[in-house]
Design a protein around this motif. Structure first.
Motif, PDB file in Angstrom:
ATOM      1  N   LEU A 129      -1.814   2.081   6.332  1.00 43.53           N
ATOM      2  CA  LEU A 129      -0.542   2.771   6.516  1.00 43.53           C
ATOM      3  C   LEU A 129      -0.237   3.032   7.988  1.00 43.53           C
ATOM      4  CD1 LEU A 129      -0.726   5.429   3.672  1.00 43.53           C
ATOM      5  CD2 LEU A 129       0.614   3.319   3.691  1.00 43.53           C
ATOM      6  N   HIS A 130      -1.267   3.141   8.802  1.00 40.86           N
ATOM      7  CA  HIS A 130      -1.044   3.489  10.205  1.00 40.86           C
ATOM      8  C   HIS A 130      -0.231   2.434  10.936  1.00 40.86           C
ATOM      9  CE1 HIS A 130      -3.343   7.189  10.129  1.00 40.86           C
ATOM     10  NE2 HIS A 130      -4.288   6.559   9.460  1.00 40.86           N
TER      11      HIS A 130
ATOM     12  N   LEU B  24       1.131  10.929   1.592  1.00 47.15           N
ATOM     13  CA  LEU B  24       0.489   9.697   1.141  1.00 47.15           C
ATOM     14  C   LEU B  24      -1.029   9.800   1.182  1.00 47.15           C
ATOM     15  CD1 LEU B  24       2.763   7.107   2.983  1.00 47.15           C
ATOM     16  CD2 LEU B  24       2.840   7.706   0.563  1.00 47.15           C
ATOM     17  N   MET B  25      -1.543  10.501   2.165  1.00 45.74           N
ATOM     18  CA  MET B  25      -2.987  10.624   2.303  1.00 45.74           C
ATOM     19  C   MET B  25      -3.604  11.480   1.201  1.00 45.74           C
ATOM     20  SD  MET B  25      -3.997   8.745   4.720  1.00 45.74           S
ATOM     21  CE  MET B  25      -3.416   7.887   6.178  1.00 45.74           C
TER      22      MET B  25
ATOM     23  N   LEU C 119       0.715   4.136  -2.963  1.00 52.66           N
ATOM     24  CA  LEU C 119       0.293   5.496  -2.616  1.00 52.66           C
ATOM     25  C   LEU C 119       1.432   6.497  -2.789  1.00 52.66           C
ATOM     26  CD1 LEU C 119      -2.193   3.957  -1.586  1.00 52.66           C
ATOM     27  CD2 LEU C 119      -2.226   5.480   0.392  1.00 52.66           C
TER      28      LEU C 119
ATOM     29  N   SER D 266       0.886   9.544  -5.255  1.00 54.59           N
ATOM     30  CA  SER D 266       0.996  10.914  -4.748  1.00 54.59           C
ATOM     31  C   SER D 266       2.122  11.667  -5.448  1.00 54.59           C
ATOM     32  CB  SER D 266       1.239  10.902  -3.234  1.00 54.59           C
ATOM     33  OG  SER D 266       0.100  10.469  -2.542  1.00 54.59           O
TER      34      SER D 266
ATOM     35  N   SER E 104      -3.104  10.858  -1.870  1.00 54.37           N
ATOM     36  CA  SER E 104      -3.347   9.962  -3.000  1.00 54.37           C
ATOM     37  C   SER E 104      -4.843   9.780  -3.211  1.00 54.37           C
ATOM     38  CB  SER E 104      -2.694   8.608  -2.745  1.00 54.37           C
ATOM     39  OG  SER E 104      -3.039   7.681  -3.756  1.00 54.37           O
TER      40      SER E 104
ATOM     41  N   GLU F 192       0.839  -1.206   0.000  1.00 50.81           N
ATOM     42  CA  GLU F 192       0.000   0.000   0.000  1.00 50.81           C
ATOM     43  C   GLU F 192       0.872   1.253   0.000  1.00 50.81           C
ATOM     44  OE1 GLU F 192      -3.811   0.521  -0.654  1.00 50.81           O
ATOM     45  OE2 GLU F 192      -3.443  -1.247   0.590  1.00 50.81           O
TER      46      GLU F 192
ATOM     47  N   SER G  52      -7.698   2.222  -2.611  1.00 55.86           N
ATOM     48  CA  SER G  52      -6.592   2.274  -1.653  1.00 55.86           C
ATOM     49  C   SER G  52      -7.108   2.103  -0.224  1.00 55.86           C
ATOM     50  CB  SER G  52      -5.832   3.593  -1.784  1.00 55.86           C
ATOM     51  OG  SER G  52      -6.682   4.696  -1.530  1.00 55.86           O
ATOM     52  N   ASP G  53      -6.233   1.616   0.617  1.00 57.42           N
ATOM     53  CA  ASP G  53      -6.561   1.402   2.029  1.00 57.42           C
ATOM     54  C   ASP G  53      -5.636   2.283   2.861  1.00 57.42           C
ATOM     55  OD1 ASP G  53      -7.232   0.528   4.527  1.00 57.42           O
ATOM     56  OD2 ASP G  53      -6.483  -1.528   4.259  1.00 57.42           O
ATOM     57  N   HIS G  54      -6.038   3.545   3.037  1.00 56.16           N
ATOM     58  CA  HIS G  54      -5.206   4.470   3.793  1.00 56.16           C
ATOM     59  C   HIS G  54      -4.986   3.999   5.227  1.00 56.16           C
ATOM     60  CE1 HIS G  54      -5.861   8.259   1.055  1.00 56.16           C
ATOM     61  NE2 HIS G  54      -5.406   7.200   0.407  1.00 56.16           N
TER      62      HIS G  54
END
Length: 342
Positions: A295-296, A282-283, A254, A258, A285, A250, A290-292
């Protein structure tokens, strides 16, 4: 934005068969053959979908229709901790990063299937490499590549800060800046101007990979092949399950998406050059599917920035392994082979 990047992964792992002892296998190729057979038997007993197709490519033995299958192959750099561990690289088929997210199911099911038969472990000799190429078999355009390169230099310290120590200053994923004779010692402004001077994709590969050296954090040498090609992120750490693997894929998608949205350095300058700024970047993008949230897992508890540094000095044994890996890589490039066939 509905963009279906094509992705491929190379996952280095240590496998131990759950029902057979090490002495029951003559060599790594025999172990891989048994794993392929066991996977086929397991899939014949279950109705779960997708059912990943897998073949043995240890020593480059496979010559079939491999672009739609996972490959089990050898890698001289993977060093087992125990005698019952077999070092293998799991090479994916070319997957489509689409809004349906089917690629995640492919990765999950492969690892879940292998886990039914083997214990999956990893150590610091292992890593995860993620390849990405444009949608629909198109080529990278020069402006996109320049934007990607700018982002790499801009956020290099922030990326280092979300990585474990063994993936920083690593001889197989070296800094595109510090280990690069064409860029070493330059400030960010000069590096960005050098990118702007590139006239074609080969210029980009020459610049980012120091005239063709593969083992950088970001590998552009597949651009030399023309047409369909990949940008490869080699710096992701060892993983042993899908929950660790998927966030790095991911991240790469991203990051590339981005980057393509940033037409110049001024747009990048809106973001701080630390972990917080990288996550904000990245956010932004807008790629479909996508699965933001994934990333966490990578960013949790991380902050600041860690400047790139030269790779460590290698021991005699490490230099021999490095030379063996260079020879191995020249003879085998499975992701590119699969990409060229679709």
């Amino acid at each position: 934005m509905n963009t279906s990047f094509r992705i491929g992964i190379e996952l280095e792992v240590l496998l131990s068969h759950r029902r057979k002892t090490t002495e029951e296998f003559e060599d790594l190729e025999a172990f891989a053959n048994t794993l392929v057979t066991d996977l086929e038997a397991f899939h014949s007993r279950t109705s779960r979908r997708p059912r990943p197709r897998v073949h043995n490519d240890v020593n480059g033995v496979y010559e079939g229709d491999e672009e739609n299958e996972w490959s089990l192959t050898d890698d001289v750099t993977i060093k087992p901790d125990d005698n019952d561990q077999w070092p293998l690289e799991l090479v994916s088929p070319i997957l489509s990063y689409n809004k349906q997210g089917d690629w995640r199911d492919d990765v999950r099911e492969l690892l879940r299937s292998v886990r039914k038969i083997c214990r999956i472990e990893s150590n610091s000799s292992c890593g995860l490499h993620v390849h990405i190429s444009p949608p629909d078999g198109t080529s990278w355009d020069l402006d996109s590549l320049k934007s990607i390169c700018r982002s790499i230099f801009y956020f290099e310290g922030a990326i280092n800060a979300i990585l474990p120590a063994n993936r920083r200053n690593n001889e197989y994923a070296a800094s595109n800046l510090c280990e690069n004779s064409r860029l070493r010692g330059n400030d960010l402004g000069k590096c960005l101007r050098t990118i702007d001077d590139c006239q074609n994709n080969v210029d980009i590969a020459d610049l980012m990979n120091d005239n063709g050296k593969r083992y950088f954090a970001w590998n552009f040498t597949n651009l030399y092949y023309g047409g369909k090609s990949t940008v490869e992120f080699r710096q992701a750490p060892e993983v042993s399950d899908e929950s660790e693997c998927l966030p790095w894929i991911e991240f790469v998608v991203l990051f590339i998406n981005s980057s393509q949205r940033m037409s110049d350095h001024q747009q990048l300058s809106r973001f701080s050059r630390n972990v917080r700024g990288l996550l904000d970047f990245l956010m932004e993008s807008d790629i479909s599917g996508s699965d933001h949230a994934a990333l966490h897992k990578l960013f949790r508890g991380k902050s600041g920035s860690i400047d790139p540094a030269p790779a460590k000095t290698l021991t005699t044994e490490e230099r021999e392994t490095f030379r063996a890996k260079e020879s191995e890589a020249r003879a085998r490039n499975l992701i590119m082979k699969k990409l060229q066939r679709i």
